[in-house]
Design an enzyme around this catalytic site. Structure first.
Site, PDB file in Angstrom:
ATOM      1  CG  LEU A 157       1.900  -3.405   5.297  1.00 53.51           C
ATOM      2  CD1 LEU A 157       3.271  -4.007   5.587  1.00 53.51           C
ATOM      3  CD2 LEU A 157       0.927  -3.734   6.412  1.00 53.51           C
ATOM      4  CG  ASP A 158       0.496   3.139   8.003  1.00 51.47           C
ATOM      5  OD1 ASP A 158       1.663   2.832   8.273  1.00 51.47           O
ATOM      6  OD2 ASP A 158      -0.346   3.358   8.881  1.00 51.47           O
ATOM      7  CG  LEU A 159       5.506   6.732   5.059  1.00 46.55           C
ATOM      8  CD1 LEU A 159       6.074   6.419   3.675  1.00 46.55           C
ATOM      9  CD2 LEU A 159       5.375   8.232   5.243  1.00 46.55           C
TER      10      LEU A 159
END
Length: 168
Positions: A40-42
């Site tokens: 999952l991105d930041l």
């Protein structure tokens, strides 16, 4: 096999020089042997799976397994039925010259939706809504296959049961 409810601001990596990683949230004694199965991105929150079993993580990450990943999406502009049809057909990404696999979109309210897809291309959800010039303000993964966060607090983790591991 660990389930984590990833908060915003943690990077889906085992090491990073700029940001705290999801491993910083885990207290398991063998956390150094873990890798992330489906990043999952930041700024994305929600269900993240970690394991030391490479074949299991590949199996759940490959689009060929058709394992649905479901997200709650919060948007800057109102949704309409055109989104549902476009997501079902697949959306063309000119940069890679590819069309996404069909995805199921359910409109929950004027600005929120639930999206289920079987692949995970680079920033795919944000780019799919970007097709409509509609910015994703928040993105939260609620499930992977039959695994659901179900009350796991933000930043908390737990071991998966044998039955949960087998279900994927």
């Amino acid at each position: 096999y660990i389930m984590l409810n990833k908060p915003k601001g943690f990077v889906s990596a085992t090491q990073d020089i700029k940001h705290a990683t999801v491993l910083d949230l885990i207290t398991h004694p063998e956390k150094g042997d873990l890798h992330i199965a489906g990043r999952l991105d930041l700024n994305t929150t929600g269900l993240l799976l970690l394991t030391n079993d490479g074949s299991w993580s590949r199996k759940i990450s490959l689009p060929q397994t058709k394992l649905a990943k479901t997200y709650e999406v919060f948007l800057s502009k109102p949704l309409n039925s055109q989104y549902i049809a476009a997501f079902q057909e697949g959306i063309y990404f000119a940069y890679e010259n590819i069309t996404t696999q069909p995805a199921h979109l359910e409109i929950l309210s004027e600005y929120t939706a639930r999206l289920s897809l079987i692949e995970g291309k680079y920033h795919q959800v944000k780019r799919m809504f970007g097709f409509f010039q509609n910015q994703v303000l928040a993105l939260h993964r609620v499930s992977v296959g039959h695994l659901v966060l179900d009350g796991l607090g933000l930043g908390a983790s737990r071991l998966l049961t044998a039955k949960e591991v087998e279900s994927l």
